[in-house]
Design a protein around this motif. Structure first.
Motif, PDB file in Angstrom:
ATOM      1  N   ILE A 154     -17.443  -1.027  -1.922  1.00 23.52           N
ATOM      2  CA  ILE A 154     -16.042  -1.628  -0.995  1.00 23.52           C
ATOM      3  C   ILE A 154     -16.342  -2.265   0.327  1.00 23.52           C
ATOM      4  N   LEU A 155     -16.278  -3.161   0.518  1.00 28.04           N
ATOM      5  CA  LEU A 155     -16.755  -3.988   1.986  1.00 28.04           C
ATOM      6  C   LEU A 155     -15.547  -4.181   2.837  1.00 28.04           C
ATOM      7  N   SER A 156     -14.393  -3.969   2.524  1.00 30.62           N
ATOM      8  CA  SER A 156     -13.106  -4.161   3.461  1.00 30.62           C
ATOM      9  C   SER A 156     -11.942  -3.615   2.986  1.00 30.62           C
ATOM     10  N   GLY A 157     -11.037  -3.704   3.945  1.00 25.83           N
ATOM     11  CA  GLY A 157      -9.585  -3.260   3.402  1.00 25.83           C
ATOM     12  C   GLY A 157      -9.223  -1.776   3.356  1.00 25.83           C
ATOM     13  N   ILE A 158     -10.239  -0.972   3.603  1.00 24.61           N
ATOM     14  CA  ILE A 158      -9.883   0.422   3.918  1.00 24.61           C
ATOM     15  C   ILE A 158     -10.253   1.008   4.994  1.00 24.61           C
ATOM     16  N   PHE A 159      -9.249   1.925   5.627  1.00 23.76           N
ATOM     17  CA  PHE A 159      -9.518   2.517   6.860  1.00 23.76           C
ATOM     18  C   PHE A 159      -9.005   4.193   6.539  1.00 23.76           C
ATOM     19  N   GLU A 160     -10.067   4.916   6.997  1.00 25.65           N
ATOM     20  CA  GLU A 160      -9.849   6.488   6.849  1.00 25.65           C
ATOM     21  C   GLU A 160      -9.427   6.591   5.460  1.00 25.65           C
ATOM     22  N   GLY A 161     -10.004   6.278   4.293  1.00 24.52           N
ATOM     23  CA  GLY A 161      -9.663   6.412   3.020  1.00 24.52           C
ATOM     24  C   GLY A 161      -8.399   5.770   2.348  1.00 24.52           C
ATOM     25  N   LYS A 162      -7.730   4.743   3.062  1.00 20.38           N
ATOM     26  CA  LYS A 162      -6.604   4.418   2.381  1.00 20.38           C
ATOM     27  C   LYS A 162      -6.673   2.760   2.649  1.00 20.38           C
ATOM     28  N   THR A 163      -5.630   2.065   1.787  1.00 22.87           N
ATOM     29  CA  THR A 163      -5.493   0.913   1.842  1.00 22.87           C
ATOM     30  C   THR A 163      -4.648   0.392   3.304  1.00 22.87           C
ATOM     31  N   THR A 164      -4.982  -0.763   3.762  1.00 24.84           N
ATOM     32  CA  THR A 164      -4.690  -1.187   5.067  1.00 24.84           C
ATOM     33  C   THR A 164      -3.591  -2.351   4.715  1.00 24.84           C
ATOM     34  N   GLY A 165      -3.561  -2.887   3.722  1.00 28.37           N
ATOM     35  CA  GLY A 165      -2.744  -4.233   3.581  1.00 28.37           C
ATOM     36  C   GLY A 165      -3.509  -5.312   3.560  1.00 28.37           C
ATOM     37  N   THR A 166      -4.920  -5.235   3.979  1.00 31.23           N
ATOM     38  CA  THR A 166      -5.679  -6.342   4.242  1.00 31.23           C
ATOM     39  C   THR A 166      -6.556  -6.389   3.001  1.00 31.23           C
ATOM     40  N   PRO A 167      -7.514  -7.430   2.866  1.00 32.14           N
ATOM     41  CA  PRO A 167      -8.296  -7.955   1.331  1.00 32.14           C
ATOM     42  C   PRO A 167      -9.215  -6.598   1.288  1.00 32.14           C
ATOM     43  N   ILE A 168      -9.263  -6.238  -0.004  1.00 32.87           N
ATOM     44  CA  ILE A 168     -10.034  -5.369  -0.263  1.00 32.87           C
ATOM     45  C   ILE A 168     -11.292  -6.194  -0.915  1.00 32.87           C
ATOM     46  N   ALA A 169     -12.367  -6.224  -0.476  1.00 32.38           N
ATOM     47  CA  ALA A 169     -13.605  -6.752  -1.137  1.00 32.38           C
ATOM     48  C   ALA A 169     -14.550  -5.896  -1.957  1.00 32.38           C
TER      49      ALA A 169
END
Lengths: 328, 328, 328, 328
Positions: free
Chosen positions: B65-80
């Motif tokens: 996972i390259l993006s979109g996760i912060f401290e183990g949770k989805t942030t609403g930003t794109p998940i690559a």
């Protein structure tokens, strides 16, 4: 979502018993001659009240072009077309105001919107397809200029493949207060290779979505369709020659892109859900009740779906033709 | 068009023998726990090299996972998410550089783009579905939180319905240098009523487009599908009770909108076009030539399509679930 | 919505301190030579750490192309590009975990998503524009082949129009723990007449949306822009000659469609909100607190916005160029 | 592209001198009371022929709702609305059939489409905004239910800020056969925090695109707009308090997402290009010719743009409000 297409975009509106139905076409190339006489024959073909086999609702279905034409030619601006409803007879539907007709969208519209236009099915009526046919007529004129033509045949009605027997099945169902379905095959001839776009804009995917989006369609096949599942690869592949292919099991599409062969699509149409025979259903208060759906219904919707299926295929193809132009 | 969905939008990329494949998910709600361990099992399920019945290509298919996760949770930003190709063996495909494999996208890509990555089919490879499965895993986690689950069964392989016989058919085809197809049924349970959107965003239309967009699928049925064409309306309608329906011929969709019943979809999968048996084809210069497609291929793609079909249904459903939220 | 464009569609991903940032380009025509060396110079131009005037964050910003290229040429399939973050120093941002930086997206992301990646601004960081610049580099190569070039000038920094004075203003602001803004003008030369699409796809509307979508931009002007409001019609109209126009007050766009003249756009850029000077703000618990935003920030973002603004204009123009091809 | 919005989608059609203009709204939530009397006052406000300051064209602009309403309420299906043209006087425009009016879309439409409806500007006429105002009226009713209201003020006409002086400027320009422009400010009050979507669906980007897409608008500012470029960061940032902000330089948008403060937008409107004063232009054959654009024109379009600008802001906001519902 009442808009279809990415390049040749149509937006439809209207209910069975509202003031009018219509369509706005956005993205039609400029400079093509177009007037109501290009559209009206297609509407006449799907019009009710024309035979014993179809609904006796009497509608002139006269189309009026409201915009997008200048001195008889398209200008590149939106082409709006409208047909007024003339003979709605909404009183016939008062009995269904609180009852959900089985096999219809009554229950699901009620659940989705919390309000439902019960008069003739409202927006879920087959009458909505009038807008698609009008737009499809424009698409077909554009396709014809590019050498692409669309034809179709009714392959089956209630299991019968002979036209005389099909008619008998329909009349028998009508007499019995019941209904029947059937199979329609639509073919596009003259398509260039290269239409369709991997991976989510595959031509077969677009066609499947377009066809399954016609009310009453429950199955879509491309080429050999279902039968492909029962063949060996060596039987199903289409060998190539110097100029083309030796067979067309694929239905003119490989990897989601047209191959230049005929595009062959089949759809299975369910029997009209509106039947006089007594059925069990419930009303909006949760009571189980009996229902008999009389009124002006087609005992078999198959013949009237033919121009709609052709229109949908035309709309998909012109969209892909314009898309493809970007990369030439 | 490599983007799918309107609300939960996925954009996929990658070729069979390029550096990597992957997907960007845009529109995933924030606040859901997500990490690679939610995705990897789904990729493992579609991974090659795991049985005698599938391609021997050895790929770890480790997702990052390259993006979109912060401290183990989805942030609403794109998940690559990305998977690197490790074992391409492109030399095996050198022989196909100038030959069009029958039943493949080779010819149509050549016609469309004027250039074609012949190595393992490039973008038209089944390996592309890895991206869909990764995105589908996220969709399924979101759906599970809403009580919706997706399951599937292989109904038929080369006409056989018994699992032991299916396996025999596949191995026999493999031995013969041939291939076979089959039928998969996918079911979604727990869907609320109200999903799907008339008239061009009907749930069944979206599903049909999604399924027909999987390579090798040639037919899509909803509910009774093809059989509906052979029944009377009185047989095909689903009577209602106070709390639901007495049957589910409709496959959980009425008027394009979910009814709350199970959503039932069937797809027919063609036999893998890559076969060792000699076939006739042509090369890019127009010469008719023989071809034998050896290498690492599945003699029957049906088992590996199962997770892909589930992923596509999940992607359609989460998209509709988010769409529906707008109107609540 | 992390996708931009209808024909040349880019989807970006990545956070300032996540594993990587990147972009997927969908819709790039096939057959164009492309490799990392076409992209890297554009990324180097917007890279931090290259002068006293910009943030000292040290990033190599090495781009890797993950897909869409075969033997050095585009294939028509998605081009994915990725840059790994190498020097995030997330600890510097720990102090902002619960405080909302004034003028930043901290508060609004918190309100929208209920979760916020506070490390370097997460997705709202200017670092996100790296993806746009990478995609813009591809767009510019395509445009150059069609004779269209894009240039820009810094017109003003903190009210100064002389470059030496601009630099002095920036260094003075830096010394004072403050920041300044400015004006950038971007010009496209060589555009054919006919780009843009009435009524909601007007070229100036697309450009305005693209430019205002760059963080820190607060005003967009086309042609004479604001000044047009103070002129007579007889002053503002551009008289025509046999071959073109006598002036270009319109900025190359009439009725939303390019006229063949230079397309002239100006943007006003606000001073960087990150300043060392003490400001009043609140934390996520509602307490009023003081804040000093130290760390690695640009005292003036104007010079680094230049390549981003050029990229956005390039992305709009290539999208319109491909769109226009449909109607030729 | 004649469709605007992703969730509350409007598709407009119609030309200045064609049979009718109108709009189809797709995505309007069900259950809201709606009839022509909700729409007509907004059309009356932008109607010509109501004062000495505006065009003397006499149009009733009576709106008719064609679909989407059942027993006085919206049903969730498309709402089509139409206004017939009653007083076109196309003969007045015969003189412009082959001449390009300076500052108008005549030349660019000709270049783009190869055909042009010269009667009253065809689709490029300001009369097209009638459709936007009708759709905006529906949007405003939906917004009002959510506590969001939109107001506007004319800030400047030809450099004058006093209303009496503005009127004098307009009449003086009219007398001189010339025209003037001005500045309009539009404000939305009551917006919740969280509207707008990074990174390409930023609220300010959507607003800028919407406003620049109104004919005659040449500059869009958010909050302090252009002035932000001349301030220090310490002046431009809005300090926060426990409950909100101490100032609103940002215009209610941070990082592309609404902050809960008033959303403040300013647009600069160019002087009407149609003027009686003699100008130089060319005809479609390439000859340089003189032109005087008499007829029924507004010497200053600013007052009539006010309801259009409000409509566009309403359309953007309702689209974002519905979008945001997906993530709640």
């Amino acid at each position: 979502m009442n808009t279809f297409g990415n390049n040749f975009r149509i937006t439809t509106f209207g209910e069975s018993h509202g003031p009018a139905l219509g369509v706005v076409i956005d993205g039609c190339p400029s400079g093509m001659e177009l007037s109501e006489i290009d559209i009206q024959p297609f509407l006449d073909r799907r019009r009710p009240g024309t035979s014993l086999l179809s609904s006796p609702r009497l509608e002139g279905d006269r189309v009026e072009i409201l915009s997008g034409i200048f001195e008889g030619k398209t200008t590149g601006t939106p082409i709006a077309m409208m047909v007024r409803n003339e003979n709605p007879q909404s009183k016939d539907y008062e009995v269904f105001r609180e009852k959900f007709r089985p096999g219809h969208a009554d229950f699901t519209y009620h659940e989705k919107y919390g309000i439902r236009d019960h008069r003739g099915g409202g927006r879920s009526s087959g009458r909505e397809t009038l807008s698609r046919v009008a737009a499809g007529a424009v698409a077909m004129k554009l396709l014809a200029k590019r050498g692409i033509t669309i034809t179709s045949t009714i392959r089956e009605v209630h299991g019968k493949t002979d036209p005389a027997e099909m008619e008998k099945e329909i009349l028998a169902a009508k007499t019995a207060g019941d209904s029947v379905g059937g199979i329609v095959q639509v073919t596009a001839t003259g398509c260039p290779a290269g239409l369709g776009d991997p991976v989510f804009g595959k031509l077969d995917a677009l066609i499947a979505g377009a066809m399954m989006g016609i009310g009453a369609v429950k199955c879509v096949e491309i080429g050999d369709g279902f039968l492909a599942a029962e063949k060996f690869g060596s039987e199903n592949n289409d060998p190539m020659t110097a100029n083309g292919f030796l067979s067309n099991h694929a239905g003119g599409i490989l990897g989601g892109i047209s191959s230049g062969q005929d595009i062959v699509v089949r759809i299975a149409v369910k029997p009209t859900p509106s039947i006089v025979k007594i059925q069990q259903t419930r009303d909006i208060h949760g009571n189980v009740v009996d229902i008999s759906v009389g009124g002006r219904h087609d005992p078999c919707i198959v013949p009237r779906i033919v121009p709609v299926a052709e229109a949908m295929l035309a709309l998909v193809l012109i969209d892909c033709v314009l898309e493809q132009a970007k990369y030439k």
